[in-house]
Design a protein around this motif. Structure first.
Motif, PDB file in Angstrom:
ATOM      1  N   ILE A 177      -2.594   5.173   3.872  1.00 14.99           N
ATOM      2  CA  ILE A 177      -2.745   3.864   4.518  1.00 14.99           C
ATOM      3  C   ILE A 177      -1.477   3.514   5.296  1.00 14.99           C
ATOM      4  CG2 ILE A 177      -3.015   1.384   4.126  1.00 14.99           C
ATOM      5  CD1 ILE A 177      -4.745   2.087   1.691  1.00 14.99           C
ATOM      6  N   PHE A 194       0.846  -1.193   0.000  1.00 12.98           N
ATOM      7  CA  PHE A 194       0.000   0.000   0.000  1.00 12.98           C
ATOM      8  C   PHE A 194       0.884   1.247   0.000  1.00 12.98           C
ATOM      9  CE2 PHE A 194      -2.114  -3.452   2.216  1.00 12.98           C
ATOM     10  CZ  PHE A 194      -3.303  -3.554   1.514  1.00 12.98           C
ATOM     11  N   PHE A 225      -8.352   5.047   9.433  1.00  7.44           N
ATOM     12  CA  PHE A 225      -7.880   3.863   8.706  1.00  7.44           C
ATOM     13  C   PHE A 225      -9.062   3.068   8.157  1.00  7.44           C
ATOM     14  CE2 PHE A 225      -6.180  -0.461   8.278  1.00  7.44           C
ATOM     15  CZ  PHE A 225      -4.973  -0.214   7.637  1.00  7.44           C
ATOM     16  N   ILE A 280     -10.615   4.623   5.118  1.00  8.32           N
ATOM     17  CA  ILE A 280      -9.805   4.582   3.899  1.00  8.32           C
ATOM     18  C   ILE A 280      -9.811   3.202   3.257  1.00  8.32           C
ATOM     19  CG2 ILE A 280      -7.450   4.775   2.993  1.00  8.32           C
ATOM     20  CD1 ILE A 280      -6.957   6.943   5.053  1.00  8.32           C
ATOM     21  N   ILE A 281      -9.720   2.160   4.086  1.00  6.10           N
ATOM     22  CA  ILE A 281      -9.610   0.807   3.524  1.00  6.10           C
ATOM     23  C   ILE A 281     -10.333  -0.202   4.417  1.00  6.10           C
ATOM     24  CG2 ILE A 281      -7.409   0.292   4.690  1.00  6.10           C
ATOM     25  CD1 ILE A 281      -6.612  -1.182   2.052  1.00  6.10           C
TER      26      ILE A 281
END
Length: 209
Positions: free
Chosen positions: A146, A142, A178, A181-182
């Motif tokens: 991230i 990543f 976090f 974001i993902i």
């Protein structure tokens, strides 16, 4: 008998209270039993799914990896690596014997599992060398925000890093950012793609996992 209770109305109230309490306890016991049963069913289902994934990817080939769903591939390979490590007499030596790509996937599997609810849970549950390996894996797979967030939490939970602080409110904010974001599925999919792109690092050792 009726006359007896009519002359003592307080006994009727006591009996009614006892009956209601008994019903309440029975209902609660039934609810607790149902919850335990549901939890046990979930555990059995998860163990069955994990066993199927291990078997599906126990002997890895280029074709199997290429045709596989990336998420299933990651989970299957990771489960076999986990079993390989946990079954070893010397887990540290077995971990050190893995190549870099295998260690990355092994570490990321715990990021997904232990950090399911919050990234910080992963760091609370694990130590070195797993956390250091996971940091390297996230850096390779990543980029940008991230890795930046992951590194901040790594430093915050690193007992040897005297310059980093672990303020609960800041950790909570990092966890939330976090997660926004993902997702866990996205991590699994990216990791599965990494296995596909580096299949030669996994094929020769898959049969012994």
């Amino acid at each position: 008998m009726i006359q007896y209770f009519l002359e003592r109305p307080y006994l009727i109230a006591i009996m009614a209270a006892v009956i209601l309490l008994t019903l309440f306890v029975c209902v609660k016991a039934g609810q607790a039993s149902a919850k335990r049963s549901k939890a046990n069913e979930a555990i059995i289902k998860r163990l069955k799914e994990e066993n199927e994934l291990r078997n599906e990817f126990s002997v890895l080939t280029e074709k199997l990896a290429a045709d596989a769903d990336a998420i299933r591939l990651f989970k299957g390979v990771a489960l076999n690596l986990q079993k390989k490590i946990s079954d070893a007499e010397d887990m540290i030596s077995e971990f050190d014997a893995l190549n870099d790509a295998q260690r990355d996937i092994y570490a990321l599997s715990f990021v997904v599992e232990d950090g399911e609810k919050a990234l910080s849970d992963f760091f609370r549950a694990n130590g070195q060398p797993l956390t250091r390996t996971s940091l390297g894996a996230v850096k390779r797979l990543f980029n940008g925000k991230i890795y930046e967030i992951f590194e901040k939490e790594y430093n915050a939970f690193d007992s040897e890093n005297e310059d980093a602080s672990m303020i609960p409110s800041e950790i909570d904010a990092l966890d939330k950012e976090f997660a926004e974001i993902i997702s866990a599925d996205e991590i699994c999919r990216k990791a599965g793609g990494f296995i596909k792109d580096n299949i030669d690092k996994f094929i020769y050792n898959s049969a012994s996992c």
